[in-house]
Scaffold this motif. Structure first.
Motif, short mmCIF file in Angstrom:
data_model
loop_
_atom_site.label_atom_id
_atom_site.label_comp_id
_atom_site.label_asym_id
_atom_site.label_seq_id
_atom_site.Cartn_x
_atom_site.Cartn_y
_atom_site.Cartn_z
N ASN A 85 0.98 -1.34 -0.08
CA ASN A 85 -0.04 -0.11 0.01
C ASN A 85 0.82 1.38 -0.13
O ASN A 85 1.98 1.24 0.58
N ASP A 86 0.23 2.22 -0.67
CA ASP A 86 1.17 3.43 -0.78
C ASP A 86 0.38 4.41 0.01
O ASP A 86 -0.88 5.32 -0.75
N TYR A 87 0.44 5.05 1.26
CA TYR A 87 -0.02 5.88 1.98
C TYR A 87 0.25 7.43 1.39
O TYR A 87 -0.29 8.39 1.96
N ASP A 88 1.50 7.63 0.90
CA ASP A 88 1.98 8.75 0.41
C ASP A 88 0.91 9.97 -0.34
O ASP A 88 0.97 10.80 -0.31
N ASN A 89 -0.12 8.99 -1.03
CA ASN A 89 -1.00 9.96 -1.78
C ASN A 89 -2.07 10.51 -0.97
O ASN A 89 -2.95 11.45 -1.33
N LEU A 90 -2.27 10.26 0.30
CA LEU A 90 -3.30 10.83 1.18
C LEU A 90 -3.23 12.14 1.13
O LEU A 90 -4.21 12.89 1.26
N THR A 91 -2.12 12.77 1.23
CA THR A 91 -2.12 14.29 1.22
C THR A 91 -2.73 15.02 0.05
O THR A 91 -3.18 15.98 0.08
N SER A 92 -2.67 14.34 -1.11
CA SER A 92 -3.36 14.84 -2.27
C SER A 92 -4.76 14.46 -2.34
O SER A 92 -5.46 15.01 -3.14
N GLY A 305 -6.75 5.11 -10.65
CA GLY A 305 -5.23 5.04 -11.30
C GLY A 305 -4.27 5.43 -10.21
O GLY A 305 -4.68 5.42 -9.16
N PRO A 306 -2.90 5.59 -10.84
CA PRO A 306 -1.82 5.69 -9.72
C PRO A 306 -2.06 6.79 -8.58
O PRO A 306 -2.49 8.13 -9.05
N GLY A 307 -1.77 6.64 -7.58
CA GLY A 307 -1.74 7.52 -6.36
C GLY A 307 -3.20 7.80 -5.89
O GLY A 307 -3.71 9.26 -5.63
N THR A 308 -3.92 6.88 -6.01
CA THR A 308 -5.67 7.37 -5.67
C THR A 308 -6.33 6.46 -4.58
O THR A 308 -7.52 6.35 -4.34
N GLU A 309 -5.20 5.31 -4.38
CA GLU A 309 -5.82 4.36 -3.59
C GLU A 309 -6.76 4.68 -2.22
O GLU A 309 -7.61 4.06 -1.93
N PHE A 310 -6.07 5.53 -1.58
CA PHE A 310 -6.55 6.23 -0.23
C PHE A 310 -7.26 7.50 -0.33
O PHE A 310 -6.53 8.38 -0.99
N PHE A 311 -8.20 7.92 0.37
CA PHE A 311 -8.66 9.23 0.63
C PHE A 311 -9.27 9.39 1.98
O PHE A 311 -9.80 8.35 2.58
#
Ligand code: FAD
Length: 462
Positions: A85-92, A305-311
């Motif tokens: 999992n990639d949580y880095d995208n949470l900030t976006s 798509g990339p970078g959307t897994e979490f919000f």
């Protein structure tokens, strides 16, 4: 199993199975495992949801750290399907209460403070352990105040939720700083979050461990499923275990591996009553609830798509449907979303009907993605807190609970030994914690069986 086995193990979750295997390896072969449900695995539990296997309980394994993680090792042996999992995208992907995204730079700045706060808490906790005697402890919230940057705004709160509640299942104000920071599971086993998405389920790992000593998971005489233990009668001479169907099993010793949530109820009646020190140790500990609400839609209306897994969803009410994840990386085209709630929100949600939960969740999604989104085709609301065999998801160390009391939580009473995730000192709440406590409890008991060093009979212990 012989007529009177040496040890009866109550519960076939990770800790019970690991305890049983440890006894077997040490030559204690006449054991009997009694499990209330029709399967092994306990809180490692998958279910079929709209054609996909989803994990209702444990979902993540951690790797990449300096300490060997035996559970990850077993997962590799059975080729468990996981994705990083990639949580880095949470900030976006952090939404405002009334819809629309917060600017990434703003969220990043707040997250940076949260990371620094975590570091401070970890250092301060180490200091407390080393320098301050008398087992002084404070809550994580008190640690945050010492850092002089206590989260206050809804945005700060949702970031704080991600950093703490999302892991501990309870808010910082009730959680022990000293026994939570630094987070040993991450420090030791690593911060790489492997998310399990395998048709066989995470439970295949517990099954793998069980198959090392059981010939079959259905018919081996050492394992009895659908046996709900209701009474444990114990004395110096041994134990008698009564089940709901009227059976009685006798043994020299018992290992109880049920959750601390179950121990807090009257499901199992101990006779004589457990001593007061034991009952206090049990009743003062915390069993929280962590709920993943799954929704299946006819099509996607959320970003993919990339970078959307979490919000994240921000709300004035802390923990109101805060953390969302889609499963497109694991199951492309599944159109499944799930949202996590914890603690009091979980307790509240569990009291609602599925339709009521759906209405609340849909109101949030409409705020974010517009009124034209489709109705879900299916919804899954696990109710761990209401289930009499679990009474919650996992334990959490309360801020006023000291080490001595925690030792007592795990201490044997006469011939009755205790194990389970809640007894772990380092990895409380995790599958790894359950695995290690199973081994530790079994070794403790082995000391008693083989060397007559039986801690259950120490002065105060009966
Ligand atoms: P259990 O698995 O509860 O085993 C006890 C067994 O006893 C059960 O099989 C139960 O059916 C049985 N039992 C209960 N009462 C009786 C009775 N009266 N008679 C006979 N048998 C009985 N951990 C992680 O590492 N990563 C995660 O991502 C993670 N997420 C989680 C999310 C959720 C929603 C939940 C619920 C848990 C999560 N965990 C996670 C925690 C992890 O699942 C547990 O720490 C671990 O599985 C506990 O194992 P155990 O053997 O201590 O207890």
């Amino acid at each position: 199993a012989s007529q009177t086995p040496t040890v009866i193990i109550i519960g076939a979750g990770m800790s019970g199975i690991s305890a049983a295997k440890t006894l077997q390896d040490a030559g204690i072969r006449d054991i009997l495992i009694l499990e209330a449900t029709d399967r092994i695995g306990g809180r490692v539990m998958k279910t079929q949801f709209s054609g996909y296997a989803v994990e209702m309980g444990a979902n993540w394994l951690f790797g990449g750290g300096p300490v060997h993680n035996p559970v990850l090792e077993m997962a590799k042996k059975v080729k468990l399907k996981t994705s990083l999992n990639d949580y880095d995208n949470l900030t976006s992907n952090t939404y405002k209460q009334d819809g629309g995204l917060y600017p990434k730079r703003l969220v990043e700045a707040i997250d940076k403070v949260a990371v620094a706060r975590d570091d401070f808490c970890a250092e301060f906790s180490t200091l407390l352990t080393k320098k301050v005697k008398n087992d002084v402890d404070i809550s994580i919230l008190a640690g945050q105040r010492l850092f002089k940057q206590e989260p206050k705004t809804p945005l700060e709160m949702v970031i704080d939720y991600y950093h703490n509640d999302y892991e501990d299942g309870e808010p910082p104000k009730v959680t022990s700083l000293k026994h939570t920071y630094p987070r040993n599971e991450f420090v030791d086993h690593g911060e790489d979050p492997y998310f399990v998405a395998d048709p066989r389920g995470f439970e295949i790992v517990v099954q793998y461990l069980a198959k090392q000593f059981l010939s079959s998971l259905k018919s081996d005489p050492r394992l009895k499923l659908n046996k709900v233990v209701r009474e444990i009668i114990y004395s110096k001479n041994g134990v008698a275990v009564k089940t709901e169907d009227g059976s009685i099993y006798k043994a020299k010793y018992a290992i109880v591996s049920v959750s601390v949530g179950v121990l807090q109820t009257d499901l199992i009646d101990f006779r004589p009553k457990l001593p007061l020190w034991k009952r206090l140790a049990i009743s003062d500990f915390s069993m929280t609830i962590y709920t993943k609400i799954f929704l299946k839609f006819p099509y996607k209306f959320w970003p993919s798509g990339p970078g959307t897994e979490f919000f994240l969803y921000t709300h004035v009410r802390r923990g109101y449907y805060p953390l969302w994840q889609h499963l497109e990386n694991e199951y492309p085209g599944s159109n499944i979303l799930f949202v996590t709630v914890t603690a009091e929100e979980s307790r509240r949600v569990e009291q609602l009907s599925d339709q009521e939960v759906e209405a609340e969740v849909m109101a949030v999604l409409k705020t974010l993605f517009g009124n034209n989104i489709p109705k879900p085709e299916d919804i899954l609301v696990p109710r761990w807190g209401l289930n009499r065999f679990y009474k919650g998801s996992y334990s959490n160390w309360p801020d006023k609970y000291n080490q001595n009391r925690h030792d007592q939580l795990g201490d044997p009473v006469g011939p009755v030994y205790f194990t389970g995730e809640h007894n772990s000192n380092k990895y409380i709440g995790y599958v790894t914690g359950a695995y290690f406590t199973g081994i530790d409890t079994a070794n403790d008991l082995l000391g008693c069986i083989k060397n007559q060093t039986c801690r259950g009979y120490n002065s105060q212990h009966m």
